[in-house]
Write an enzyme that holds these catalytic residues in place. Structure first.
Site, PDB file in Angstrom:
ATOM      1  N   LYS A 132      59.184   3.377  72.058  1.00 42.76           N
ATOM      2  CA  LYS A 132      60.388   2.995  72.804  1.00 42.76           C
ATOM      3  C   LYS A 132      60.663   1.494  72.696  1.00 42.76           C
ATOM      4  O   LYS A 132      61.799   1.066  72.828  1.00 42.76           O
ATOM      5  CB  LYS A 132      60.268   3.433  74.259  1.00 42.76           C
TER       6      LYS A 132
HETATM    7  C1  LIG Z   1      59.782   9.048  74.917  1.00 45.82           C
HETATM    8  C2  LIG Z   1      58.643   9.556  74.126  1.00 45.82           C
HETATM    9  C3  LIG Z   1      58.745  10.708  73.312  1.00 45.82           C
HETATM   10  C4  LIG Z   1      60.000  11.550  73.234  1.00 45.82           C
HETATM   11  O1  LIG Z   1      61.067  10.905  72.591  1.00 45.82           O
HETATM   12  P1  LIG Z   1      62.568  11.434  72.760  1.00 45.82           P
HETATM   13  O2  LIG Z   1      63.408  10.404  72.146  1.00 45.82           O
HETATM   14  O3  LIG Z   1      62.790  11.566  74.246  1.00 45.82           O
HETATM   15  O4  LIG Z   1      62.652  12.760  72.077  1.00 45.82           O
HETATM   16  C5  LIG Z   1      57.643  11.090  72.558  1.00 45.82           C
HETATM   17  N1  LIG Z   1      56.482  10.393  72.626  1.00 45.82           N
HETATM   18  C6  LIG Z   1      56.347   9.301  73.399  1.00 45.82           C
HETATM   19  C7  LIG Z   1      55.024   8.614  73.447  1.00 45.82           C
HETATM   20  C8  LIG Z   1      57.409   8.844  74.181  1.00 45.82           C
HETATM   21  O5  LIG Z   1      57.259   7.745  74.949  1.00 45.82           O
END
Ligand SMILES: *Cc1c(COP(=O)(O)O)cnc(C)c1O
Length: 476
Positions: free
Chosen positions: A117
């Site tokens: 993220k």
């Molecule tokens: C947010 C997140 C996801 C999922 O990603 P999306 O964009 O919501 O599909 C998967 N793995 C981790 C570690 C995350 O923080």
């Protein structure tokens, strides 16, 4: 470039107008009017840009196609300031690690909070500061988190002029590492609020405050959730960077496997593919919360209730509905806003599901758009983590393990499969110990963070008290 809503509202907006907004006024999500097409010559040029000038310059090239209301020199400077070796640990920013024949892991989790993220949120922080500065405005971000999103937002917004963050989290329910990551921030514009309650109580507070339109307007309340178009756009860049690293010529195709929750990450892959990046398959990997796998297997999209939403060992994928999914369905339906509106608006509200299995477009999700899917449960996760360590000496996190499990089921001879790493194992140490009988490695900068002084207010789930806190910090 103009942006439209997936629900048919005729208004068109520019990038900086939607940057600080959430949903479109009709409840839809923003998408570009069309996807800019990247031809062979451009892709070749970008190959050289990435290898010779680096990720930040590649990001600038791609963002330029979608952002025409920030002067080029400023946009380039924002990218250069965001994607540095200092912040992301390596000059390549998203290096590919070879796992085995034809399978690669793209490292997206070496940013400040050790989850992918950061790739988007760090850029968002700089874009927000830039745009708020230009307008002479302030923004108060109010959020609810059970882990990754909140910390990525705080590390992106810390020290940014014009921005305050008020992040609620359920008191005592995050892992000690996650608590330490967030609560050790001493920046004056970051406010951690531990709520006596569960995650849903935190979300209810955010909703209640946002529904008070007078308060929302007076205190410029905003969010940074994954439906934000700028976040999605920032993620498109690492599909190009992954493709460029996995291939030597543009005639080759690559598949990507994506651990998925809210469909933000893999939706960025969809955008890259629509731009012409030679992607074979987009592999959607879910955990026990298999809303998306169910859709791609059956054509039925069925939102889960609270009782049906499982707490798993890949918790950042524990979703009851996938908030970005509407973007893909809009494209799948030939960009029919009225139909998208009826499926996601009234349809979902009434019955909690819709069914495209009898519609000819459903088969196109695979044939035309490259989507396939699979699911991974706790036992798969433990086995994948164990086998990856035994066979390759590599420790992967629980979400990445879900991606790898499904990737191995979906690989095609001769087509490189790139698995997106979405977090580092240290964030989910408990499950790594369960799988391997040993603690994952901790990056040096996180040594001893649990012992740092904490800056957090413990409060009851009381909406008025939270509003009073926001008002007091704003001082108006
Ligand atoms: C947010 C997140 C996801 C999922 O990603 P999306 O964009 O919501 O599909 C998967 N793995 C981790 C570690 C995350 O923080």
């Amino acid at each position: 470039m103009h942006y439209l809503s997936t629900r048919g509202n005729p208004d068109r907006k520019r990038f900086c107008e939607i940057l600080l907004e959430g949903l479109a006024p009709d409840g839809g999500l923003y998408l570009p009017e069309s996807y800019p097409q990247v031809d062979d010559a451009t892709l070749t040029r970008w190959r050289n840009v990435y290898h010779e000038q680096g990720y930040a310059e590649l990001a600038f090239e791609i963002l330029s196609l979608y952002v025409d209301d920030i002067p080029a020199a400023d946009l380039r400077a924002l990218c250069a300031k965001t994607y540095t070796a200092e912040v992301f640990g390596t000059g390549e920013i998203v290096p590919l690690r070879h796992l085995e024949d034809g399978v690669w892991i793209e490292a997206l989790s070496n940013g400040p909070t050790l989850a992918f993220k950061d790739m988007a949120m760090q850029l968002l922080g700089n874009l927000f500061e830039y745009e708020l500065g230009r307008r002479g405005e302030e923004l108060n971000i109010l959020g609810a988190t059970s882990g990754d999103t909140g910390s990525a937002a705080e590390y992106a917004m810390r020290g940014k002029k014009g921005v305050r963050v008020f992040m609620t989290s359920p008191h005592g329910r995050m892992s000690p590492f996650q608590q330490a990551q967030m609560f050790s921030l001493q920046d004056a514009n970051i406010h951690n609020i531990a709520i006596n309650g569960v995650f849903d109580d935190c979300q209810d507070i955010v909703k209640a405050v946002s529904n008070d339109l007078d308060f929302k307007r007076k205190y410029k309340i905003g969010t940074v959730n994954s439906i934000n178009w700028a976040r999605l756009l920032a993620q498109v860049v690492y599909y190009f960077a992954g493709y460029i690293q996995a291939t030597e010529s543009n005639t080759q195709k690559v598949s990507f496997a994506v651990p998925s929750g809210n469909f933000g990450n893999v939706c960025a892959g969809h955008v890259a593919r629509q731009m012409g990046l030679p992607i074979a398959k987009l592999v959607v990997a879910t955990n026990e919360n298999d809303v998306l796998d169910e859709f791609f297997r059956t054509g039925v999209y069925r939102v889960r209730g609270t009782a049906d939403t499982h707490e798993t060992s890949s918790p950042s994928m524990d979703i009851s509905k996938a908030s970005n999914f509407e973007r893909f369905v809009f494209d799948l339906l030939g960009r029919d806003g009225a139909r998208t509106k009826s499926l996601f608006g009234e349809g979902l509200a009434k019955t909690g599901q819709f069914d495209l299995s009898a519609d000819p477009v459903f088969a196109q999700a695979a044939s035309l758009y490259g989507f396939v899917s699979g699911k991974s449960v706790h036992a798969d996760r433990l086995r994948t983590i164990r086998e990856t360590f035994e066979q390759h000496g590599m420790v992967i996190d629980t979400h990445t393990a879900d991606g790898l499990k499904v990737a191995l089921e979906q690989r095609t001879e001769g087509v490189p499969m790139v698995v997106l790493e979405t977090a580092l194992p240290i964030k989910f140490a408990g499950t790594i110990v369960e799988a391997l009988g040993r603690e994952p490695e901790r990056p040096a900068k996180f040594e001893g963070i649990e012992a740092l002084p904490k800056r957090v207010k413990v409060m009851d789930a009381d909406v008025d008290a939270i509003k009073a806190l926001v008002a007091a910090e704003c001082g108006y």
